[in-house]
Design an enzyme around this catalytic site. Structure first.
Site, PDB file in Angstrom:
ATOM      1  N   ARG A  90      46.235  33.905  -5.553  1.00 53.98           N
ATOM      2  CA  ARG A  90      47.568  34.447  -5.281  1.00 53.98           C
ATOM      3  C   ARG A  90      47.560  35.451  -4.132  1.00 53.98           C
ATOM      4  O   ARG A  90      48.609  35.783  -3.590  1.00 53.98           O
ATOM      5  CB  ARG A  90      48.117  35.100  -6.544  1.00 53.98           C
ATOM      6  CG  ARG A  90      48.236  34.114  -7.710  1.00 53.98           C
ATOM      7  CD  ARG A  90      48.523  34.839  -9.015  1.00 53.98           C
ATOM      8  NE  ARG A  90      48.716  33.921 -10.122  1.00 53.98           N
ATOM      9  CZ  ARG A  90      47.757  33.579 -10.997  1.00 53.98           C
ATOM     10  NH1 ARG A  90      46.546  34.071 -10.882  1.00 53.98           N
ATOM     11  NH2 ARG A  90      48.022  32.756 -11.995  1.00 53.98           N
ATOM     12  N   ASN A 122      54.114  37.143  -6.116  1.00 53.82           N
ATOM     13  CA  ASN A 122      52.674  37.440  -6.128  1.00 53.82           C
ATOM     14  C   ASN A 122      52.161  37.974  -4.801  1.00 53.82           C
ATOM     15  O   ASN A 122      52.763  37.684  -3.772  1.00 53.82           O
ATOM     16  CB  ASN A 122      51.910  36.152  -6.479  1.00 53.82           C
ATOM     17  CG  ASN A 122      51.899  35.886  -7.956  1.00 53.82           C
ATOM     18  OD1 ASN A 122      51.740  36.806  -8.751  1.00 53.82           O
ATOM     19  ND2 ASN A 122      52.063  34.618  -8.334  1.00 53.82           N
ATOM     20  N   ARG A 153      49.838  31.816 -21.777  1.00 53.35           N
ATOM     21  CA  ARG A 153      48.814  30.760 -21.642  1.00 53.35           C
ATOM     22  C   ARG A 153      47.676  30.967 -22.640  1.00 53.35           C
ATOM     23  O   ARG A 153      47.129  30.006 -23.178  1.00 53.35           O
ATOM     24  CB  ARG A 153      48.308  30.728 -20.193  1.00 53.35           C
ATOM     25  CG  ARG A 153      49.351  30.158 -19.267  1.00 53.35           C
ATOM     26  CD  ARG A 153      48.978  30.248 -17.799  1.00 53.35           C
ATOM     27  NE  ARG A 153      50.025  29.639 -16.999  1.00 53.35           N
ATOM     28  CZ  ARG A 153      50.328  30.001 -15.755  1.00 53.35           C
ATOM     29  NH1 ARG A 153      49.665  30.974 -15.163  1.00 53.35           N
ATOM     30  NH2 ARG A 153      51.302  29.392 -15.103  1.00 53.35           N
ATOM     31  N   HIS A 177      47.391  40.178 -12.742  1.00 51.29           N
ATOM     32  CA  HIS A 177      47.825  38.772 -12.822  1.00 51.29           C
ATOM     33  C   HIS A 177      47.041  38.047 -11.725  1.00 51.29           C
ATOM     34  O   HIS A 177      47.549  37.776 -10.639  1.00 51.29           O
ATOM     35  CB  HIS A 177      49.338  38.667 -12.604  1.00 51.29           C
ATOM     36  CG  HIS A 177      49.816  37.238 -12.529  1.00 51.29           C
ATOM     37  ND1 HIS A 177      49.611  36.315 -13.523  1.00 51.29           N
ATOM     38  CD2 HIS A 177      50.493  36.570 -11.553  1.00 51.29           C
ATOM     39  CE1 HIS A 177      50.134  35.156 -13.176  1.00 51.29           C
ATOM     40  NE2 HIS A 177      50.665  35.281 -11.975  1.00 51.29           N
TER      41      HIS A 177
END
Ligand SMILES: NC(=O)c1ccc[n+]([C@@H]2O[C@H](COP(=O)([O-])OP(=O)(O)OC[C@H]3O[C@@H](n4cnc5c(N)ncnc54)[C@H](O)[C@@H]3O)[C@@H](O)[C@H]2O)c1
Length: 305
Positions: A90, A122, A153, A177
């Site tokens: 990202r 992101n 997830r 993240h």
């Protein structure tokens, strides 16, 4: 009270967030903004058509920053997904997301928006820190979806492994993240039973499944949208209704000296508090490593022209 939400960036993620908002009836007024003005207008028309078959009505407004003055929440999903680097990194988006924030921030500030900004774009944690520095608002008003999607997830991976429903899996992925995130297994419960009571499990494989879950989708679709739109709408709804619900968010951690993914209670003012976690020593080390990674990537973003 009129529930007003703005979404800036009407690409895959922004439009799916808008669709989720409209079909769930989460807002009375939805303001859609994109620098491709035609795109936002076309998506608004498509959403308007859908409303003939819905039990709720959402007023749709296009490309009007002034309308954000009354918004409780603005969701930021602008950028350029094609910039994601090889392997799903990202950080490939650092420059394109910085550019989008630099373009939007003055207009958002000038609009008189006084609500809560939720960043999706992101690298999410880096973007939240950059927004906070740029706007200088109370930090509790600026947060990101952070490890919210990674936590979804993890819940899916655990549920599939144990043959339970993912709605019954609780707990958190923490930190960035991104690659340095981790599943805090000390926080993971299936209903009221700690996951550790389920006997020997391959925790490393489960954590990897949540860390790499996005890439598994991205390498075929070249974007992800449903999971992130759902968590963003959950967070926005918690702010609007002052729900005092706890989510893993990218938000300020005074001890770490950075905004980073950890649990936050969300309400009308944004982040109301951060519940204490009894992390293990190893988890604390992973968290500090993730904080250092975000700081280094923030410095990279700040150094860009
Ligand atoms: N945090 C998460 O868990 C998560 C999950 C999925 C996607 N994302 C991120 O969400 C972002 C959006 O993803 P996408 O697939 O929708 O990307 P996309 O490229 O499809 O859409 C981005 C949109 O932003 C618009 N835009 C760019 N600069 C703008 C500006 N200055 N003002 C207004 N609009 C502007 C573009 O015109 C485009 O329509 C990406 O950064 C992506 O990595 C985050």
């Amino acid at each position: 009270m009129t529930r007003t939400v703005g979404i800036i960036g009407i690409g895959h993620v922004g439009v799916t967030t808008a669709y989720t908002m409209v079909t769930k009836g989460l807002a009375d007024r939805l303001i859609l903004i994109d620098k491709q003005a035609d795109r936002a207008a076309a998506e608004a028309l498509d959403l308007a058509d859908a409303q003939a078959g819905l039990p709720t009505f959402t007023q749709l407004i296009v490309n009007d920053y002034a309308a954000l003055a009354d918004a409780e929440v603005v969701i930021f999903a602008a950028g350029d997904i094609s910039q994601v680097a090889a392997g799903g990194d990202r950080n490939g988006e650092i420059a394109s997301t910085k550019l989008a924030i630099d373009e939007v921030a003055p207009q958002l500030a000038q609009s008189g928006f006084a609500g809560v900004l939720i960043d999706i774009s992101n690298p999410c944690d880096v973007a939240v820190n950059y927004w906070q520095q740029l706007l200088g608002w109370k930090r509790q008003r600026i947060l990101g979806t952070g490890t919210g999607l990674d936590t979804y997830r993890m819940r899916r991976a655990v549920a599939e492994k144990l043959g339970v429903n993912l709605a019954d899996v609780r707990g958190y992925n923490l930190g960035e993240h991104g690659a340095s995130q981790f599943t805090a297994w000390s926080t993971v419960y299936i209903n009221s039973t700690a996951i550790t009571a389920y006997g020997a499990l391959d925790y490393a494989a489960l954590a990897e499944a949540s860390r790499q879950g996005g890439w598994q989708i991205f390498k075929t679709k070249h974007y992800t949208n449903y999971g992130i739109a759902t968590i963003a709408c959950e967070m926005a709804a918690a702010v609007i209704s002052d729900a005092r619900r706890v989510f893993p968010c990218a938000c300020w951690d005074e001890t770490a000296g950075i905004s980073i993914g950890h649990p936050a209670m969300l309400g009308r003012a944004g982040v109301l508090s951060n519940p204490e976690l009894a992390l293990t020593a190893a988890e604390k080390t992973q968290y500090q490593h993730s904080a250092a990674t975000i700081k280094a990537n923030l410095a990279t973003m700040q150094a860009l022209p």
